[in-house]
Design a protein around this motif. Structure first.
Motif, PDB file in Angstrom:
ATOM      1  N   ARG A 245       1.888   6.381  28.623  1.00 50.11           N
ATOM      2  CA  ARG A 245       0.920   5.549  29.659  1.00 50.11           C
ATOM      3  C   ARG A 245       2.042   5.462  30.488  1.00 50.11           C
ATOM      4  O   ARG A 245       1.454   5.659  31.904  1.00 50.11           O
ATOM      5  N   LEU A 246       3.094   4.925  30.416  1.00 48.49           N
ATOM      6  CA  LEU A 246       3.957   4.693  31.624  1.00 48.49           C
ATOM      7  C   LEU A 246       4.400   5.673  32.401  1.00 48.49           C
ATOM      8  O   LEU A 246       4.428   5.672  33.600  1.00 48.49           O
ATOM      9  N   GLY A 247       4.424   6.876  31.863  1.00 49.03           N
ATOM     10  CA  GLY A 247       4.881   8.114  32.435  1.00 49.03           C
ATOM     11  C   GLY A 247       3.722   8.875  32.961  1.00 49.03           C
ATOM     12  O   GLY A 247       3.768   9.857  33.876  1.00 49.03           O
ATOM     13  N   ASN A 248       2.191   8.645  32.409  1.00 48.67           N
ATOM     14  CA  ASN A 248       1.352   9.408  32.724  1.00 48.67           C
ATOM     15  C   ASN A 248       0.077   8.524  33.188  1.00 48.67           C
ATOM     16  O   ASN A 248      -0.718   8.193  32.353  1.00 48.67           O
ATOM     17  N   ASN A 249      -0.118   8.361  34.664  1.00 43.89           N
ATOM     18  CA  ASN A 249      -1.030   7.483  34.938  1.00 43.89           C
ATOM     19  C   ASN A 249      -1.172   7.756  36.659  1.00 43.89           C
ATOM     20  O   ASN A 249      -0.688   8.740  37.100  1.00 43.89           O
ATOM     21  N   CYS A 370       6.797  12.049  28.375  1.00 44.58           N
ATOM     22  CA  CYS A 370       7.065  10.550  28.606  1.00 44.58           C
ATOM     23  C   CYS A 370       7.584  10.251  30.186  1.00 44.58           C
ATOM     24  O   CYS A 370       7.072  10.321  31.254  1.00 44.58           O
ATOM     25  N   PHE A 371       8.699   9.904  29.866  1.00 47.49           N
ATOM     26  CA  PHE A 371       9.654   9.835  31.272  1.00 47.49           C
ATOM     27  C   PHE A 371      11.219   9.600  30.652  1.00 47.49           C
ATOM     28  O   PHE A 371      11.605   9.291  29.824  1.00 47.49           O
ATOM     29  N   PRO A 372      12.016  10.179  31.562  1.00 45.44           N
ATOM     30  CA  PRO A 372      13.523  10.082  31.229  1.00 45.44           C
ATOM     31  C   PRO A 372      14.150   8.774  31.738  1.00 45.44           C
ATOM     32  O   PRO A 372      13.625   8.165  33.052  1.00 45.44           O
ATOM     33  N   GLU A 373      15.209   8.382  31.450  1.00 45.11           N
ATOM     34  CA  GLU A 373      16.042   7.625  31.689  1.00 45.11           C
ATOM     35  C   GLU A 373      17.550   7.915  31.440  1.00 45.11           C
ATOM     36  O   GLU A 373      17.784   8.526  30.536  1.00 45.11           O
ATOM     37  N   PRO A 374      18.475   7.511  32.264  1.00 42.25           N
ATOM     38  CA  PRO A 374      19.741   7.996  32.075  1.00 42.25           C
ATOM     39  C   PRO A 374      20.415   7.724  30.522  1.00 42.25           C
ATOM     40  O   PRO A 374      21.050   8.664  29.978  1.00 42.25           O
ATOM     41  N   ARG A 375      20.226   6.629  30.168  1.00 45.01           N
ATOM     42  CA  ARG A 375      20.481   6.101  28.635  1.00 45.01           C
ATOM     43  C   ARG A 375      20.084   7.126  27.684  1.00 45.01           C
ATOM     44  O   ARG A 375      20.574   7.131  26.383  1.00 45.01           O
ATOM     45  N   TYR A 376      18.777   7.627  27.845  1.00 47.27           N
ATOM     46  CA  TYR A 376      17.904   8.531  26.879  1.00 47.27           C
ATOM     47  C   TYR A 376      18.909   9.764  26.734  1.00 47.27           C
ATOM     48  O   TYR A 376      18.728  10.293  25.539  1.00 47.27           O
TER      49      TYR A 376
END
Length: 403
Positions: A245-249, A370-376
């Motif tokens: 949900r955080l990445g698709n809204n 979902c969504f990317p983050e550098p630490r992922y």
């Protein structure tokens, strides 16, 4: 190599005072939800309350790292500088040990030159150091465990001993209980090992079956705990719907929309408390899937944008745009060298290249959705470094005409 890497990381912690974690932003520097759950564990409330208060049992994160942080809290004090130093030193230890797994992997699949340079790049490259000395998250431990399993996969080639496969299954279980995203590589690594046994005419079904049973037995206590306290079957953690949900809204542009996170929005937190964690995440997932179904074109666009962000780095804020782009240049450089090295390894039919290709292809998929983050991305940086060094080592200077 490991000793130098560890000393550098600890010196960085001491000299830069990274153990002085700001107490604002809900102690975000302690891994936020990780720290909140660790606080609950340390204070006798069990694995619960990822957003503070007393909101009941949780499966918001995988269990291993919050439990480790809770040990530091019990001994050195909750959210204390001493606890921060201990956990950053812990991260640094496993960050340093990753140099060893990188060296062993590269030595097995390439040569000593690639192995040495790969290990030293990991030991000394500032971006690889950063995650261990700054973030009290499972990031460094995840990178070590995945690189250890990658190393064991290539070193167990042709090994039919059940004892080796038992250890392999246990380690995969521990990796999953630390970072479930790592398990995306398990089917490819396991099938590759089984195929290598089959190709040699050795028994493969029994070792593979035993390893699979041991893997599930390692996970089982946590799965049973989740079923008992959450009332539903949960595969390690239950917040997938929230992440989706955080990445698709309606506000999504390729990054997460923090305004929809329970930690940042009082209304969303109230919904979390009212529905309970499991039902909250299910409902968040339902809303995300509904939005995707209604906006397939926008979903496609932001998914492609997330692919770019994963390999290039997410947009950064800076007073000058060129400075923001410069901060991402190291991420893009490693991506280009690593993926180019993978193409060269495929062209040269390097033994074991299937493992690199499958890892780099499958691991990021969940973050594309979902969504990317550098630490992922950090858990696959060891393999990118090996491939990047391989590319550089294979480069040959052009011969001058007439020489």
């Amino acid at each position: 190599m490991v000793l130098v890497a560890f000393v550098i990381r600890v010196a960085w912690i001491v000299l830069a005072h990274t153990y002085r974690i700001r107490t604002n932003e809900h102690n975000f520097g302690f891994g936020f939800e990780t720290g909140q759950i660790a606080y609950s564990l340390a204070n006798g409330m069990g694995f619960s309350s990822p957003f503070g208060g007393n909101t009941g049992p949780s499966a918001w994160t995988a269990p291993i790292y919050p439990w480790l942080v809770s040990l530091a809290f019990r001994v050195f004090g909750s959210y204390s500088a001493a606890s921060a130093f201990v956990m950053l030193a812990f991260n640094s230890l496993f960050g340093a040990l990753t140099s060893w797994t990188i060296y062993r992997t590269a030595l097995r699949l390439f040569d000593r030159k690639v192995a040495l340079w790969s290990g030293w790049v990991w030991a000394l490259y500032p971006d690889m150091i950063f995650w261990a000395v700054k973030w009290i998250w499972e990031t460094s431990l995840s990178a070590f465990l995945l690189s250890l399993l990658f190393m064991l996969t290539v070193e167990m080639e042709g090994d039919e001993r059940v004892s080796s496969w038992i250890g392999y299954g246990v380690l995969w279980g521990l990796a999953g209980l630390n970072n479930p995203a790592s398990l995306s590589f398990l089917p490819f690594a396991g099938c590759w090992l089984a195929y290598q046994l089959h190709k040699r005419g050795k028994r493969w079904l029994t070792p593979a079956a035993v390893s699979a049973v041991i893997f599930w037995m390692t996970l089982m206590p946590w799965l049973v705990r989740d079923y008992r306290v959450m009332g539903h079957f949960v595969l390690i953690r239950d917040n997938a719907g929230n992440e989706l949900r955080l990445g698709n809204n309606p506000l999504a542009e390729g990054q997460y929309v923090l305004a929809l996170h329970p930690s940042q929005n009082a209304l969303v937190l109230a919904k979390y408390k009212r529905l309970g964690e499991y039902e909250f995440c299910v409902d968040q997932g339902r809303l995300a899937k509904q939005w995707i179904a209604e906006h397939p074109g926008k979903f496609t666009v932001i998914t492609l944008r997330r692919v770019y962000y994963f390999w290039n780095g997410i947009p950064r804020l800076a007073r000058q745009q060129w400075l923001a782009e410069l901060k991402n240049s190291h991420t893009l450089l490693l991506s280009i060298l690593g993926l180019w090295g993978l193409c060269l390894a495929l062209k040269n039919r390097v033994h074991g290249v299937f493992l690199f290709a499958s890892l780099l292809a499958i691991y990021p998929v969940v973050y594309y959705i979902c969504f990317p983050e550098p630490r992922y991305r950090h858990p696959i940086d060891p393999q990118l470094i090996i491939l990047g060094v391989y590319l550089v080592c294979q480069a040959k200077p052009r011969r001058v005409i007439g020489s």
